[in-house]
Scaffold this motif. Structure first.
Motif, short mmCIF file in Angstrom:
data_model
loop_
_atom_site.label_atom_id
_atom_site.label_comp_id
_atom_site.label_asym_id
_atom_site.label_seq_id
_atom_site.Cartn_x
_atom_site.Cartn_y
_atom_site.Cartn_z
N THR A 278 35.75 51.46 34.23
CA THR A 278 34.59 50.58 34.03
C THR A 278 33.33 51.43 33.98
OG1 THR A 278 34.35 50.30 36.41
CG2 THR A 278 35.63 48.62 35.24
N SER A 279 32.23 50.83 33.55
CA SER A 279 31.05 51.67 33.32
C SER A 279 30.32 52.03 34.61
CB SER A 279 30.12 51.05 32.30
OG SER A 279 29.85 49.72 32.55
N THR A 281 28.43 50.19 36.72
CA THR A 281 27.12 49.60 36.94
C THR A 281 26.95 49.21 38.41
OG1 THR A 281 27.31 48.72 34.72
CG2 THR A 281 25.51 47.89 36.04
N THR A 282 28.01 48.73 39.03
CA THR A 282 27.88 48.24 40.40
C THR A 282 28.53 49.15 41.44
OG1 THR A 282 29.88 46.89 40.10
CG2 THR A 282 27.78 45.82 39.68
N ASP A 426 27.16 35.43 21.29
CA ASP A 426 26.93 36.19 22.51
C ASP A 426 28.24 36.17 23.26
OD1 ASP A 426 26.17 37.25 24.92
OD2 ASP A 426 24.92 35.56 25.53
N THR A 431 35.58 45.06 30.94
CA THR A 431 36.69 46.01 30.80
C THR A 431 37.97 45.34 31.31
OG1 THR A 431 35.10 47.77 31.29
CG2 THR A 431 37.44 48.37 31.32
N LYS A 626 23.61 49.88 30.12
CA LYS A 626 23.31 48.79 31.05
C LYS A 626 22.39 49.26 32.16
CE LYS A 626 27.87 47.17 30.44
NZ LYS A 626 28.75 46.09 30.74
P1 ATP Z 1 31.40 48.26 36.99
O1 ATP Z 1 32.41 47.16 36.99
O2 ATP Z 1 31.99 49.60 37.26
O3 ATP Z 1 30.20 47.96 37.83
P2 ATP Z 1 30.48 47.25 34.44
O4 ATP Z 1 30.77 45.91 35.04
O5 ATP Z 1 29.11 47.47 33.91
O6 ATP Z 1 30.82 48.40 35.49
P3 ATP Z 1 31.90 46.70 32.00
O7 ATP Z 1 33.28 46.20 32.17
O8 ATP Z 1 31.63 47.59 30.85
O9 ATP Z 1 31.52 47.55 33.28
O10 ATP Z 1 30.89 45.50 31.88
C1 ATP Z 1 31.22 44.15 32.12
C2 ATP Z 1 30.02 43.41 32.63
O11 ATP Z 1 28.98 43.40 31.63
C3 ATP Z 1 30.24 41.94 32.93
O12 ATP Z 1 30.79 41.75 34.20
C4 ATP Z 1 28.82 41.39 32.81
O13 ATP Z 1 28.10 41.59 33.99
C5 ATP Z 1 28.22 42.21 31.70
N1 ATP Z 1 28.29 41.50 30.40
C6 ATP Z 1 29.03 41.86 29.33
N2 ATP Z 1 28.80 41.04 28.29
C7 ATP Z 1 27.90 40.13 28.71
C8 ATP Z 1 27.26 38.99 28.09
N3 ATP Z 1 27.48 38.67 26.83
N4 ATP Z 1 26.41 38.27 28.84
C9 ATP Z 1 26.16 38.60 30.13
N5 ATP Z 1 26.71 39.65 30.75
C10 ATP Z 1 27.57 40.42 30.06
#
Ligand code: ATP
Ligand code: MG
Length: 664
Positions: A278-279, A281-282, A426, A431, A626
């Motif tokens: 996953t990226s 973010t959290t 949208d 992931t 993000k």
């Molecule tokens: P990590 O889980 O390690 O913190 P991450 O959640 O940023 O990283 P990703 O799986 O790339 O990793 O991102 C998914 C997240 O991105 C979702 O849980 C949501 O918070 C956000 N997201 C993706 N698309 C949308 C959208 N269209 N509208 C709102 N939020 C979105």
């Protein structure tokens, strides 16, 4: 993460309450892939039957499945488990066998302007040769191969060649450091790394192979050498690199020994297809495991329905990097499984200037374009005069993914890029979800700027309170997926306990996504940001997304990020970080801060008025673009800045910390 998430209040009366809505035009509806709402009803009546039908109709199976969903050992799902298929064959050979070999699969555009066109026949041929090459390097079913590449056709070829052999790939985004790469190689125990000498980024060659060398020289956590036996190197950047005798091989030298004969074997539907982190973010990235049959079913279905793809006439372009899940599902597997034609672009949107994307759309007559809100906001900051210089009339549908798209950016996207007429989908997913989960169907949904709106057919989404009870329309809460879905994460690689703790502990049988969401009066879904980021101000739970949207709705603001910081009187206080549009530097920062505090109070309510507004030049972002609010929270609370390994530019946080300290 705290145990008590509570529900998120919706104090705001932002744009969505004025009934702004864009129904599909009659013309669009009539040609749409999904044009009858009956699909939702049918899927809801029997989701498993719906997915089985998609799996049967859209994919080619070597051995048909008789089982659909096995949920006897939750949360470990199996889909179509007794079926066998070859994922690469589904993306390649079957199109050639159907007489589509001459259709363009990939229009590649390098950042320096070099181009390469690969038809389905050519791509299939290349993947077969690569599969033979990987076999002779010892890759067999069940192995993991790390891929650390720029955005070039060999990246797609590598992924498909690995999949063709029944092995799993783990793509690591080319911007990651040696440490991050090594941690991922160790975690999946890869014996082969596929990389390139370098790739083009921002007008120069950015080295990759030297980073691999560095990664492999590091000691792992236990002081052991890496599991890697071979490094296969594609020549792309032409930069000087070192080759370690016996370990490193040039792709172009090796590949000449292999021909294009390769018969794809069938592998079980639950055979691992990829592990992707996953990226971050959290928090610390998680190694998300995806398998074959269910994943491909949902990637294929959503690509066709949400983007309304006509493989014979559309030209699709997703600007994501293949190193993210968006690139896996909507550059590699979704488009190729559908036999679509797409553009693949190596570089950044501002090289050589901000016209680059629009020039590519004009050149290839892109009809469907998929990008992220952060990119749209960057383009807004630069101004509409740039895209207006290009012919974008080929576009008929736009998509957004990665973060909530604020209504201001949505309208700009539709007006300036979509000539005021294209639908915008949208798409919310993660992931972990593998493919889209919440998104409009463009022939059916009346669109609302800022809302992802509605679960895909066959997907059961709910917004619930802390006890797992569904909230009523007009209320906020936590987003959950109520039933297993075909493309769902199967495990956290090597850490089943983390899989359970992160997603299943909270509600047992429901998947907890970690995102806050609100249902509007029509039952449409609005994302409110990460649950980890929700603020609690004097007992009111406020959404980051809504306050950020209000800030970005102000004419002077280009981008905004909001966090809740500890506060003696209110528990938490709203702290905002904003980037002003370039023309707006005429007003002083103090004036901007005053005005923006008042603006939020009048748009959302006094309770949401930021305690501080900091004007900054950049926001901390992950390499997928993000905003990393947890770092801003560290700064706002005067703490040491947390884990920044997935940050795109580590200097940014130093500047922001200095800025906050200066004001204390
Ligand atoms: P990590 O889980 O390690 O913190 P991450 O959640 O940023 O990283 P990703 O799986 O790339 O990793 O991102 C998914 C997240 O991105 C979702 O849980 C949501 O918070 C956000 N997201 C993706 N698309 C949308 C959208 N269209 N509208 C709102 N939020 C979105
Ligand atoms: Mg996440």
């Amino acid at each position: 993460m705290s145990d008590d998430h509570g529900t998120i209040e919706s104090l705001s009366s932002l744009a969505h309450d004025d009934g702004e809505s864009y129904p599909p035009s009659a013309e669009f509806r009539e040609q749409a892939n999904q044009r009858s709402p009956e699909v939702y009803l049918r899927a809801a009546a029997d989701p498993e039957a719906y997915w089985a039908e998609q799996a049967q109709n859209r994919l080619t199976w070597k051995k048909p499945f008789t089982e659909i969903l096995d949920w006897t050992n939750p949360p470990f799902a199996k889909w179509f488990a007794d079926g066998e298929l070859n994922v690469a064959e589904n993306c390649l050979d079957r199109h050639v066998a159907n007489g589509l070999g001459d259709r363009v699969a990939i229009h590649f555009e390098g950042e320096p302007g070099d181009t390469r066109t690969l038809t389905y026949a050519e791509l299939t041929h290349e993947v077969k040769r690569a599969a033979n090459m990987l076999t002779s390097l010892g890759v067999t079913a069940g192995d993991r191969v790390a891929i650390y590449m720029p955005m070039i056709p060999e990246t797609v070829i590598s992924m498909l060649a690995v999949a063709r052999l029944g092995a799993a790939h783990s793509v690591v985004f080319g911007g990651f450091s040696a440490e991050s790469l090594r941690a991922r190689i160790d975690d999946v125990e890869a014996e082969l790394v596929i990389t390139a000498d370098g790739g083009y980024r921002k007008g120069r060659v950015s080295p990759l192979k030297p980073v691999v060398d560095q990664a492999l020289e590091l000691d792992d956590a236990d002081g052991k050498p890496s599991t890697v036996k071979h490094v296969l190197v594609v020549k792309r950047g032409g930069n000087d690199i070192e080759m370690t005798e016996g370990r490193d091989l040039w792709w172009h030298e090796e590949i000449t020994s292999y021909d294009g004969e390769h018969t794809p074997k069938g592998f079980p539907a639950e055979n691992p297809l990829f592990i992707l982190y996953t990226s971050g973010t959290t928090g610390k990235p998680k190694g998300i495991l995806h398998t074959s049959g269910g994943y491909l079913t949902q990637a294929t279905t959503t690509f066709s329905d949400v983007f309304d793809i006509k493989p014979e006439s559309d030209v699709f372009w997703c600007t994501a990097d293949v190193g993210w899940v968006t690139g896996h599902s909507y550059i590699v597997y979704g488009p190729l499984s559908n036999g679509a034609t797409q553009v693949m672009y190596e570089g950044t949107p501002d090289t050589p200037d901000w016209g680059r994307w629009w020039q590519i759309i004009e050149k290839y007559k892109v009809s469907i374009f998929y990008t992220a809100p952060t990119a749209i906001r960057s383009c807004m900051k630069v101004g509409r005069q740039v895209p207006e210089q290009y012919d974008l009339s080929s576009l008929r549908l736009l998509g957004s993914v990665g973060e909530p798209i604020n209504p201001e950016a949505w309208r700009w996207y539709r007006d300036v890029i979509g000539a005021g007429k294209t639908p915008i989908v949208d798409t919310w997913w993660q992931t972990e979800t593998g493919a889209m989960m919440v998104a409009p169907l463009p022939g059916l949904t009346s669109l609302k700027p800022g809302s992802s709106q509605i679960a895909q057919p066959g997907i059961s989404i709910a917004v619930v309170d802390d006890d797992g009870n569904p909230v009523e329309n007009g209320q906020g809460g936590l987003l959950v997926v109520e039933r297993p879905w075909p493309a769902m994460v199967r495990n956290v690689w090597g850490d089943p306990q983390r899989f359970i703790d992160t997603y299943w502990d909270k509600f047992g049988d429901k998947y907890f996504a970690g995102d806050g969401a609100r249902l509007d009066e029509d039952g449409d879904i609005w994302f409110l940001g990460r649950v980890d980021d929700v603020m609690n101000v004097s007992g009111h739970r406020l959404s980051t997304t809504e306050i950020e949207s209000a800030l970005v709705g102000h004419h002077a603001v280009a981008e905004a990020a909001v966090v809740g910081a500890d506060d003696e009187t209110t528990g938490q206080a709203v702290v905002a970080f904003v980037i002003l549009k370039s023309q707006q530097h005429l007003i002083t920062e103090a004036e901007a801060e005053q005005e923006l505090r008042a603006h939020v109070a009048s748009h959302i309510g006094a309770i949401a008025r930021p305690r501080n507004v900091y004007v900054v030049n950049e926001l901390p972002k992950t390499r997928s673009g993000k905003i990393m609010r947890r770092l801003l929270k560290d700064a706002a609370e005067g703490r040491k800045i947390g884990d920044t390994t997935t940050l795109a530019d580590t200097m940014v946080m130093q500047l922001i910390s200095d800025r906050v300290v200066a004001e204390r």
